[in-house]
Write a protein that holds these residues in place. Structure first.
Motif, PDB file in Angstrom:
ATOM      1  N   ALA A   1       0.828  -1.208   0.000  1.00 54.53           N
ATOM      2  CA  ALA A   1       0.000   0.000   0.000  1.00 54.53           C
ATOM      3  C   ALA A   1       0.864   1.260   0.000  1.00 54.53           C
ATOM      4  O   ALA A   1       0.595   2.225  -0.739  1.00 54.53           O
ATOM      5  CB  ALA A   1      -0.938  -0.007   1.212  1.00 54.53           C
ATOM      6  N   PHE A   2       1.920   1.267   0.815  1.00 57.61           N
ATOM      7  CA  PHE A   2       2.775   2.455   0.877  1.00 57.61           C
ATOM      8  C   PHE A   2       3.589   2.602  -0.408  1.00 57.61           C
ATOM      9  O   PHE A   2       3.798   3.715  -0.895  1.00 57.61           O
ATOM     10  CB  PHE A   2       3.698   2.367   2.090  1.00 57.61           C
ATOM     11  CG  PHE A   2       4.607   3.561   2.259  1.00 57.61           C
ATOM     12  CD1 PHE A   2       4.071   4.830   2.357  1.00 57.61           C
ATOM     13  CD2 PHE A   2       5.984   3.411   2.299  1.00 57.61           C
ATOM     14  CE1 PHE A   2       4.889   5.943   2.501  1.00 57.61           C
ATOM     15  CE2 PHE A   2       6.810   4.508   2.449  1.00 57.61           C
ATOM     16  CZ  PHE A   2       6.261   5.776   2.548  1.00 57.61           C
TER      17      PHE A   2
ATOM     18  N   HIS B   1       1.431   4.210  -2.833  1.00 56.54           N
ATOM     19  CA  HIS B   1       1.282   5.633  -2.509  1.00 56.54           C
ATOM     20  C   HIS B   1       2.462   6.439  -3.043  1.00 56.54           C
ATOM     21  O   HIS B   1       2.287   7.510  -3.640  1.00 56.54           O
ATOM     22  CB  HIS B   1       1.148   5.797  -0.997  1.00 56.54           C
ATOM     23  CG  HIS B   1       1.122   7.222  -0.547  1.00 56.54           C
ATOM     24  ND1 HIS B   1       0.058   8.068  -0.788  1.00 56.54           N
ATOM     25  CD2 HIS B   1       2.049   7.961   0.139  1.00 56.54           C
ATOM     26  CE1 HIS B   1       0.308   9.254  -0.275  1.00 56.54           C
ATOM     27  NE2 HIS B   1       1.508   9.222   0.288  1.00 56.54           N
TER      28      HIS B   1
ATOM     29  N   HIS C   1       2.293   6.722  -6.767  1.00 60.18           N
ATOM     30  CA  HIS C   1       1.300   7.722  -7.155  1.00 60.18           C
ATOM     31  C   HIS C   1       1.894   9.125  -7.084  1.00 60.18           C
ATOM     32  O   HIS C   1       1.665   9.961  -7.974  1.00 60.18           O
ATOM     33  CB  HIS C   1       0.080   7.614  -6.238  1.00 60.18           C
ATOM     34  CG  HIS C   1      -0.925   8.700  -6.435  1.00 60.18           C
ATOM     35  ND1 HIS C   1      -1.710   8.803  -7.570  1.00 60.18           N
ATOM     36  CD2 HIS C   1      -1.268   9.762  -5.642  1.00 60.18           C
ATOM     37  CE1 HIS C   1      -2.490   9.866  -7.477  1.00 60.18           C
ATOM     38  NE2 HIS C   1      -2.238  10.471  -6.320  1.00 60.18           N
TER      39      HIS C   1
ATOM     40  N   ASN D   1       3.131  17.150  -0.256  1.00 62.44           N
ATOM     41  CA  ASN D   1       2.733  16.704   1.075  1.00 62.44           C
ATOM     42  C   ASN D   1       2.929  17.854   2.055  1.00 62.44           C
ATOM     43  O   ASN D   1       3.782  17.828   2.921  1.00 62.44           O
ATOM     44  CB  ASN D   1       3.583  15.505   1.513  1.00 62.44           C
ATOM     45  CG  ASN D   1       3.186  14.262   0.771  1.00 62.44           C
ATOM     46  OD1 ASN D   1       2.037  14.113   0.380  1.00 62.44           O
ATOM     47  ND2 ASN D   1       4.129  13.364   0.571  1.00 62.44           N
TER      48      ASN D   1
ATOM     49  N   ASP E   1      -1.606   9.419   8.579  1.00 63.81           N
ATOM     50  CA  ASP E   1      -1.374  10.079   7.295  1.00 63.81           C
ATOM     51  C   ASP E   1      -0.174  11.013   7.370  1.00 63.81           C
ATOM     52  O   ASP E   1       0.578  11.167   6.398  1.00 63.81           O
ATOM     53  CB  ASP E   1      -2.613  10.864   6.862  1.00 63.81           C
ATOM     54  CG  ASP E   1      -3.776   9.960   6.495  1.00 63.81           C
ATOM     55  OD1 ASP E   1      -3.517   8.778   6.190  1.00 63.81           O
ATOM     56  OD2 ASP E   1      -4.926  10.431   6.516  1.00 63.81           O
TER      57      ASP E   1
ATOM     58  N   ARG F   1       2.791   8.874   7.079  1.00 60.84           N
ATOM     59  CA  ARG F   1       2.902   8.406   5.700  1.00 60.84           C
ATOM     60  C   ARG F   1       3.501   9.481   4.799  1.00 60.84           C
ATOM     61  O   ARG F   1       4.359   9.203   3.948  1.00 60.84           O
ATOM     62  CB  ARG F   1       1.529   8.003   5.172  1.00 60.84           C
ATOM     63  CG  ARG F   1       1.535   7.432   3.767  1.00 60.84           C
ATOM     64  CD  ARG F   1       0.136   7.333   3.203  1.00 60.84           C
ATOM     65  NE  ARG F   1      -0.462   8.658   3.058  1.00 60.84           N
ATOM     66  CZ  ARG F   1      -1.680   8.884   2.578  1.00 60.84           C
ATOM     67  NH1 ARG F   1      -2.442   7.851   2.229  1.00 60.84           N
ATOM     68  NH2 ARG F   1      -2.157  10.106   2.468  1.00 60.84           N
ATOM     69  N   ASP F   2       3.077  10.732   4.987  1.00 59.85           N
ATOM     70  CA  ASP F   2       3.570  11.806   4.131  1.00 59.85           C
ATOM     71  C   ASP F   2       5.053  12.074   4.358  1.00 59.85           C
ATOM     72  O   ASP F   2       5.818  12.290   3.410  1.00 59.85           O
ATOM     73  CB  ASP F   2       2.762  13.084   4.383  1.00 59.85           C
ATOM     74  CG  ASP F   2       1.341  12.978   3.841  1.00 59.85           C
ATOM     75  OD1 ASP F   2       1.080  12.054   3.046  1.00 59.85           O
ATOM     76  OD2 ASP F   2       0.489  13.808   4.228  1.00 59.85           O
TER      77      ASP F   2
ATOM     78  N   ALA G   1       7.011   9.194   2.927  1.00 63.24           N
ATOM     79  CA  ALA G   1       7.056   9.229   1.461  1.00 63.24           C
ATOM     80  C   ALA G   1       8.144  10.172   0.973  1.00 63.24           C
ATOM     81  O   ALA G   1       8.892   9.852   0.040  1.00 63.24           O
ATOM     82  CB  ALA G   1       5.695   9.649   0.907  1.00 63.24           C
TER      83      ALA G   1
END
Length: 485
Positions: free
Chosen positions: A273-274, A277, A280, A368, A415, A418-419, A422
């Motif tokens: 999933a990551f 992300h 993307h 982000n 989130d 996650r940002d 990323a």
């Protein structure tokens, strides 16, 4: 004759163009082979690494030591041997990740299985551990009331036996209570799996080959003990206290930086999933097609601009121009064509876009970004919502933070992690890095950059800070003083 002369000239020009193209292809790698000698010497003693372009090599060599360490970590993850649940604390993301290197080092040294760490301040009820973003460090199952046993596990004496403990063991148990524990409610860890809190089991054993103070006394109140990363800052895993002895003997020749980089690379392996992300972001931002070489720039603003930061973190708030002048220098040296900017300030991205257009460089960013700055209701001081200070409890003495504007809603906390993760993942895939090693994020990004590429790549640490890792030790040095690594 004239035709033959013209043809000869065309061939010469084409050959020169081909040599230039091949030279640029080699330069795109910006890779200096990482050896045992140059890793620690360059990264831990110098604030910049700007090698002669003639040292770059396109073909990367295999790293058998890295393969051996990954295989060991993989075996530990599958064996489920004496598992523990690591807590990095309530730190900001970069500090939280760096803290978890100590528990990973313990897992390697003690042949234990480390479960996916807690997300700390970034956790909520539905996303409590690193498994939300990264592949689990151990795949233990907890369907029964006892931890899974694997073939090859030696039978060991139970700590629940009634054998009278000697004085040494009593002393060790007292010491270990400061490291391992089971009082999860007191730790305020959201969403800890219920299986970790279950009643004790009677199959937890000591290992006779462990040092006396590593024999366990942690199964009396819970099933899976937690391990506080901060409790390991003193002792065998501290580079400040042990030097090269903090690295296991089979990998000691590779040095401290190499070892930490490999542990971080294993800890931060993206799950499906990551990974999707990040892909993307690469497609949306255009980074997927960005011309190489690509330099990564991390601009830390916000709390780094507070007056206390020079005293506490030995860093100052620099204008974006200081970063961009280094980017232009890299362009002259290595033909940099693209720039990825990771920042927590919208103004930085606007300045970067303008500078890129003016100097012929493509500028990319992940978007982000936190909300635009807001005004505190009780103060005229602008409040900037930042990556690393949004949930950082250590900054609560600042009035702007006490106002409550910087506390994210629980549903948004994963989130935020996650940002940040990323942006770190993208920085770790660039060809050069510009930032400050007083920042945990930059130290992690460069360690991952070397681990992924198996080579040294150019870097510049603007405040003169050197790379370091020794969680909770004030052994880092910059132009402005010392800082906690």
């Amino acid at each position: 004759d004239r035709a033959r002369t013209t043809t000869a000239r065309i061939v010469v020009v084409q050959a020169a163009a081909l040599r230039l193209l091949l030279a640029r292809a080699d330069a795109d790698e910006l890779c200096v082979p990482a050896t045992s000698g140059n890793l620690s010497r360059v990264v831990e003693t110098e604030p910049r690494f700007l090698p002669d372009a003639r040292l770059f090599e396109k073909n990367r060599q295999d790293d058998p030591d890295s393969s051996a360490l990954r295989a060991l970590l993989k075996r530990l993850g599958r064996a489920c041997r004496r598992p523990f649940f690591p807590l990095g604390g309530r730190n900001a993301w970069g500090s939280h990740v760096n803290a978890l290197v100590f528990p990973m080092a313990l897992a390697v040294a003690r042949n234990r299985s480390m479960l996916a760490p807690a997300l700390g301040s970034y956790a909520n009820a539905t996303c409590a551990t690193f498994a939300c973003l990264f592949k689990p460090t151990a795949t233990c199952g907890f369907a029964s009331n006892t931890a899974p046993r694997r073939d090859g596990d030696r039978s060991r004496r139970s700590v629940l036996s009634k054998k009278k403990p000697d004085a040494t063991k009593t002393k060790c148990r007292s010491r270990r209570r400061r490291v391992f524990g089971c009082d999860y409610d007191a730790q305020d860890v959201d969403g800890v799996p219920a299986a970790y809190r279950e009643a004790p089991h009677s199959t937890q054993h000591d290992s006779e080959d462990d040092p006396p103070c590593e024999r366990l006394d942690e199964s009396s109140t819970c099933r899976v003990p937690y391990l506080r990363a901060a409790a390991l800052k003193r002792g065998e895993f501290s580079y400040a206290e042990r030097g090269d002895l903090a690295v296991p003997a089979p990998f000691r020749k590779r040095g401290h930086f190499w070892y930490v980089a490999q542990l971080l690379a294993w800890l931060l392996r993206p799950n499906d999933a990551f990974r999707a992300h990040v892909q993307h972001i690469l497609r949306r931002s255009g980074l997927e097609r960005a011309p190489r070489p690509l330099v990564g720039v991390h601009v830390r603003r916000g709390d780094s601009c507070l007056p206390t930061q020079t005293r506490l973190k030995a860093r100052r708030c620099d204008d974006f121009g200081a970063y961009w002048s280094v980017v232009l220098d890299l362009k002259r040296r290595y033909g940099i064509r693209s720039v990825f900017v990771a920042a927590d300030d919208p103004d930085v991205l606007r300045n970067a876009s303008r500078a890129g257009r003016a100097d012929g460089l493509g500028v990319y960013f992940s978007s982000n970004l936190p909300p635009r700055p807001r005004q505190s209701s009780s103060s005229s001081t602008p409040v900037v919502v930042l990556w690393d200070t949004l949930l950082n409890n250590k900054e609560r003495d600042d009035p702007a933070l006490r106002s409550g504007l910087l506390v994210g809603a629980p549903s948004s906390r994963p989130d935020l992690a996650r940002d940040v993760a990323a942006d770190v993942a993208i920085l770790a895939r660039t060809d050069a890095l510009v930032g400050k090693f007083t920042s945990n994020i930059d130290r992690i990004a460069y360690a991952l950059l070397v681990a992924h590429s198996r080579c040294l790549k150019p870097f510049v640490s603007l405040d003169g800070s050197r790379w370091c890792h020794d969680f909770a030790h004030r052994v880092g040095r910059s132009d402005y003083g010392t800082f906690f690594c």
